[in-house]
Design an enzyme around this catalytic site. Structure first.
Site, PDB file in Angstrom:
ATOM      1  N   ASN A   8      32.953  55.415  41.396  1.00 48.97           N
ATOM      2  CA  ASN A   8      31.943  55.170  40.357  1.00 48.97           C
ATOM      3  C   ASN A   8      31.117  53.964  40.807  1.00 48.97           C
ATOM      4  O   ASN A   8      31.577  52.829  40.740  1.00 48.97           O
ATOM      5  CB  ASN A   8      32.660  54.870  39.023  1.00 48.97           C
ATOM      6  CG  ASN A   8      31.682  54.460  37.935  1.00 48.97           C
ATOM      7  OD1 ASN A   8      30.464  54.656  38.067  1.00 48.97           O
ATOM      8  ND2 ASN A   8      32.200  53.889  36.855  1.00 48.97           N
ATOM      9  N   TRP A   9      29.916  54.249  41.283  1.00 49.05           N
ATOM     10  CA  TRP A   9      29.093  53.183  41.859  1.00 49.05           C
ATOM     11  C   TRP A   9      28.425  52.320  40.781  1.00 49.05           C
ATOM     12  O   TRP A   9      27.810  51.304  41.106  1.00 49.05           O
ATOM     13  CB  TRP A   9      28.026  53.782  42.786  1.00 49.05           C
ATOM     14  CG  TRP A   9      28.563  54.357  44.061  1.00 49.05           C
ATOM     15  CD1 TRP A   9      29.863  54.374  44.481  1.00 49.05           C
ATOM     16  CD2 TRP A   9      27.811  55.006  45.100  1.00 49.05           C
ATOM     17  NE1 TRP A   9      29.960  54.990  45.715  1.00 49.05           N
ATOM     18  CE2 TRP A   9      28.723  55.391  46.123  1.00 49.05           C
ATOM     19  CE3 TRP A   9      26.457  55.314  45.285  1.00 49.05           C
ATOM     20  CZ2 TRP A   9      28.328  56.046  47.284  1.00 49.05           C
ATOM     21  CZ3 TRP A   9      26.060  55.972  46.442  1.00 49.05           C
ATOM     22  CH2 TRP A   9      26.987  56.331  47.435  1.00 49.05           C
ATOM     23  N   LYS A  10      28.498  52.743  39.536  1.00 50.20           N
ATOM     24  CA  LYS A  10      27.870  52.000  38.422  1.00 50.20           C
ATOM     25  C   LYS A  10      26.407  51.685  38.766  1.00 50.20           C
ATOM     26  O   LYS A  10      25.723  52.527  39.327  1.00 50.20           O
ATOM     27  CB  LYS A  10      28.678  50.736  38.107  1.00 50.20           C
ATOM     28  CG  LYS A  10      30.165  51.005  37.955  1.00 50.20           C
ATOM     29  CD  LYS A  10      30.908  49.853  37.352  1.00 50.20           C
ATOM     30  CE  LYS A  10      32.403  50.122  37.410  1.00 50.20           C
ATOM     31  NZ  LYS A  10      33.166  49.209  36.609  1.00 50.20           N
ATOM     32  N   HIS A 102      32.928  56.608  29.954  1.00 47.84           N
ATOM     33  CA  HIS A 102      33.397  55.386  30.628  1.00 47.84           C
ATOM     34  C   HIS A 102      33.395  54.237  29.613  1.00 47.84           C
ATOM     35  O   HIS A 102      32.521  54.161  28.743  1.00 47.84           O
ATOM     36  CB  HIS A 102      32.483  55.051  31.812  1.00 47.84           C
ATOM     37  CG  HIS A 102      33.057  53.987  32.686  1.00 47.84           C
ATOM     38  ND1 HIS A 102      32.968  52.651  32.356  1.00 47.84           N
ATOM     39  CD2 HIS A 102      33.764  54.048  33.840  1.00 47.84           C
ATOM     40  CE1 HIS A 102      33.587  51.950  33.292  1.00 47.84           C
ATOM     41  NE2 HIS A 102      34.079  52.771  34.198  1.00 47.84           N
ATOM     42  N   GLU A 104      32.490  51.301  29.779  1.00 47.67           N
ATOM     43  CA  GLU A 104      31.243  50.502  29.721  1.00 47.67           C
ATOM     44  C   GLU A 104      30.186  51.229  28.890  1.00 47.67           C
ATOM     45  O   GLU A 104      29.368  50.584  28.225  1.00 47.67           O
ATOM     46  CB  GLU A 104      30.757  50.209  31.149  1.00 47.67           C
ATOM     47  CG  GLU A 104      31.660  49.167  31.823  1.00 47.67           C
ATOM     48  CD  GLU A 104      31.737  49.271  33.332  1.00 47.67           C
ATOM     49  OE1 GLU A 104      30.901  49.961  33.947  1.00 47.67           O
ATOM     50  OE2 GLU A 104      32.659  48.660  33.906  1.00 47.67           O
ATOM     51  N   GLU A 180      41.820  54.839  32.145  1.00 46.54           N
ATOM     52  CA  GLU A 180      41.341  53.542  32.632  1.00 46.54           C
ATOM     53  C   GLU A 180      41.533  52.488  31.537  1.00 46.54           C
ATOM     54  O   GLU A 180      40.694  52.378  30.631  1.00 46.54           O
ATOM     55  CB  GLU A 180      39.852  53.624  32.966  1.00 46.54           C
ATOM     56  CG  GLU A 180      39.500  54.626  34.026  1.00 46.54           C
ATOM     57  CD  GLU A 180      38.186  54.261  34.707  1.00 46.54           C
ATOM     58  OE1 GLU A 180      38.209  54.032  35.925  1.00 46.54           O
ATOM     59  OE2 GLU A 180      37.150  54.180  34.019  1.00 46.54           O
ATOM     60  N   GLY A 186      37.758  46.130  36.825  1.00 40.34           N
ATOM     61  CA  GLY A 186      37.037  45.020  37.446  1.00 40.34           C
ATOM     62  C   GLY A 186      37.693  43.658  37.286  1.00 40.34           C
ATOM     63  O   GLY A 186      37.073  42.632  37.550  1.00 40.34           O
ATOM     64  N   SER A 224      40.873  48.547  38.856  1.00 36.80           N
ATOM     65  CA  SER A 224      41.270  47.638  39.936  1.00 36.80           C
ATOM     66  C   SER A 224      42.129  48.293  41.013  1.00 36.80           C
ATOM     67  O   SER A 224      43.000  47.643  41.603  1.00 36.80           O
ATOM     68  CB  SER A 224      41.962  46.385  39.365  1.00 36.80           C
ATOM     69  OG  SER A 224      41.050  45.651  38.570  1.00 36.80           O
ATOM     70  N   GLY A 245      35.984  51.788  41.032  1.00 41.45           N
ATOM     71  CA  GLY A 245      34.697  51.102  40.881  1.00 41.45           C
ATOM     72  C   GLY A 245      34.411  50.244  42.095  1.00 41.45           C
ATOM     73  O   GLY A 245      33.918  50.708  43.126  1.00 41.45           O
ATOM     74  N   GLY A 246      34.739  48.958  42.014  1.00 42.49           N
ATOM     75  CA  GLY A 246      34.395  47.984  43.048  1.00 42.49           C
ATOM     76  C   GLY A 246      34.743  48.417  44.469  1.00 42.49           C
ATOM     77  O   GLY A 246      33.920  48.298  45.386  1.00 42.49           O
TER      78      GLY A 246
HETATM   79  C1  PEP Z   1      35.676  51.819  36.832  1.00 41.85           C
HETATM   80  O1  PEP Z   1      34.737  51.177  36.412  1.00 41.85           O
HETATM   81  O2  PEP Z   1      35.781  53.038  36.569  1.00 41.85           O
HETATM   82  C2  PEP Z   1      36.683  51.124  37.627  1.00 41.85           C
HETATM   83  C3  PEP Z   1      37.844  51.693  37.767  1.00 41.85           C
HETATM   84  O3  PEP Z   1      36.309  49.916  38.160  1.00 41.85           O
HETATM   85  P1  PEP Z   1      37.194  48.968  39.143  1.00 41.85           P
HETATM   86  O4  PEP Z   1      37.838  49.878  40.152  1.00 41.85           O
HETATM   87  O5  PEP Z   1      36.210  48.039  39.740  1.00 41.85           O
HETATM   88  O6  PEP Z   1      38.209  48.313  38.278  1.00 41.85           O
END
Ligand code: PEP
Length: 266
Positions: A8-10, A102, A104, A180, A186, A224, A245-246
């Site tokens: 997920n590149w956001k 998601h 967010e 999640e 994050g 994470s 994500g990251g």
């Molecule tokens: C996400 O936003 O779906 C996510 C899992 O982010 P991260 O891996 O950065 O925690």
């Protein structure tokens, strides 16, 4: 069972140039030396709308799928909804899937049960697969409300089946649930593998209770996940992959996670 590792590149990367560089790195690694290491894994990336067409075109013919991060709740096709992109537009841009719900989106856009029910219906009616995100906040986790929160969020799928029973055919291949915990996204904090495993078992049982066709659904963990901890999640039989994500913004860490899940399916 094939594992899924989804990036997920956001709202990243900032420029088309950087998107191209990330894709170059990914495609080079996937098409050459790394390929046997990720054979047990389906990879997918979700860029922002602005990059979706270019990314989908670039990935055509590769083993990596593309997804949107969201679609419009208001219309599956067209309409006076400034700023929105519909399921039809996303499919036309080359995406095969969309992420929905998601945390967010839930937090910053107040996405409700009805909003997500509309989005899920629109996506499936336009033949998009759905990665449906659920998870509890830190306060809900501390209050031991995780399963209660998750049941409320999964009710979107129950209501979908009640309203559109015709969508059940093939739904197990077109719906993935991503657990999640909001507090793990994050932050570098992660639940224990045992906690994730127990929650995934509950999610799978709940989905199966909605309809026999939803037995043994794919449930991913997100929050994470990185190259260092991926193995510990991957070895658990209840964890069918990761939403990342990251660590998906660097080909090296994204593919290291894919390798961990691929190893575990071997
Ligand atoms: C996400 O936003 O779906 C996510 C899992 O982010 P991260 O891996 O950065 O925690």
């Amino acid at each position: 069972m094939q594992a899924w590792v989804i990036g997920n590149w956001k709202q990243n990367p900032a420029t088309s140039h950087d998107v191209k560089a990330l894709l170059d790195d990914l495609l080079t690694a996937v098409s050459t030396k790394e390929q046997p290491d990720i054979a047990g894994c389906q990879l997918m990336v979700a860029p922002s709308f602005i990059h979706l067409t270019a990314v989908s075109e670039r990935l055509e013919g590769s083993s990596i799928l593309s997804a949107a991060q969201d679609i419009s709740a208001h219309s599956a096709s067209t309409g006076a909804y400034t700023g929105d992109c519909s399921a039809q537009q996303v499919a036309d841009a080359g995406a095969a899937w969309t992420i929905l719900g998601h945390s967010e989106r839930r937090q910053y856009h107040q996405e409700s049960h009805d909003c997500l029910l509309n989005k899920m219906t629109h996506a499936l009616m336009q033949n998009l697969g759905v990665v449906f995100c659920i998870g509890e906040t830190q306060a809900q986790y501390d209050a031991k409300k995780t399963l209660v929160v998750i049941d409320t969020q999964l009710a979107v799928i129950k209501d979908l089946l009640a309203q559109k029973p015709e969508l059940i055919a093939g739904l197990s291949e077109r719906l993935i649930v991503a657990y999640e915990p909001v507090w793990a996204i994050g932050t570098g904090k992660v639940p224990t593998v045992a906690e994730v495993s127990a929650t995934h078992q509950h999610i799978k049982q709940t989905l199966a209770s909605f309809n026999d066709a939803l037995e043994n659904m794919t449930v991913l963990y997100g929050g994470s996940v990185n190259a260092d901890n991926a193995d510990s999640f991957a070895v658990d039989s209840m964890i069918d992959g990761a939403l990342v994500g990251g660590a998906s913004l660097k080909a090296e860490s994204f593919l290291a996670i894919a390798q961990a899940f691929s190893r575990a399916t071997a």
